[in-house]
Design an enzyme around this catalytic site. Structure first.
Site, PDB file in Angstrom:
ATOM      1  N   SER A  73       0.810  -1.219   0.000  1.00  0.00           N
ATOM      2  CA  SER A  73       0.000   0.000   0.000  1.00  0.00           C
ATOM      3  C   SER A  73       0.846   1.274   0.000  1.00  0.00           C
ATOM      4  O   SER A  73       1.670   1.484   0.895  1.00  0.00           O
ATOM      5  CB  SER A  73      -0.912  -0.009   1.228  1.00  0.00           C
ATOM      6  N   ASN A  74       0.620   2.117  -1.000  1.00  0.00           N
ATOM      7  CA  ASN A  74       1.292   3.417  -1.039  1.00  0.00           C
ATOM      8  C   ASN A  74       0.764   4.329   0.062  1.00  0.00           C
ATOM      9  O   ASN A  74       1.505   5.126   0.629  1.00  0.00           O
ATOM     10  CB  ASN A  74       1.100   4.086  -2.402  1.00  0.00           C
TER      11      ASN A  74
END
Length: 110
Positions: A73-74
């Site tokens: 996840s960014n």
């Protein structure tokens, strides 16, 4: 209309760069917005969202940030970087069906 409070976390605007070979291949002038460029681990639209949450986080006195996200996840990476830079703890919760991570060795998991 009053603008929402914002805390600048990364230099803006992010630069535009020409993409001459791609442009030649499609017969158009092409420019790329470099949202991958930021400071202390921040980049892209995830950090821009945090810029609007930061004033509320600061006002709340929160010492821990919690985010739910996938292994790569960014948003989780950006939140963890923001938490570290502001002296807060970050907890990333992955869905139960996420693969086990014995030792995060690459990417955002690291």
């Amino acid at each position: 209309m009053t603008a929402a409070p914002r805390r600048a976390l990364t230099p803006i605007p992010t630069p535009l760069e020409p993409a001459p070979r791609f442009g030649a291949a499609i017969g158009r002038e092409v420019w790329i917005k470099r949202d991958d460029i930021g400071s202390i681990g921040y980049a892209g639209n995830k950090i821009r969202k945090l810029e609007y949450l930061a004033p509320r986080i600061g006002a709340s006195g929160a010492d821990t940030l919690l985010i739910v996200g996938a292994r790569q996840s960014n948003a989780a990476r950006a939140t963890a970087a923001f938490a570290a830079a502001t002296g807060r703890r970050c907890v990333v919760v992955m869905p139960a069906d996420a693969p086990d991570i014995a030792e995060p060795a690459e990417g955002n998991a690291l």
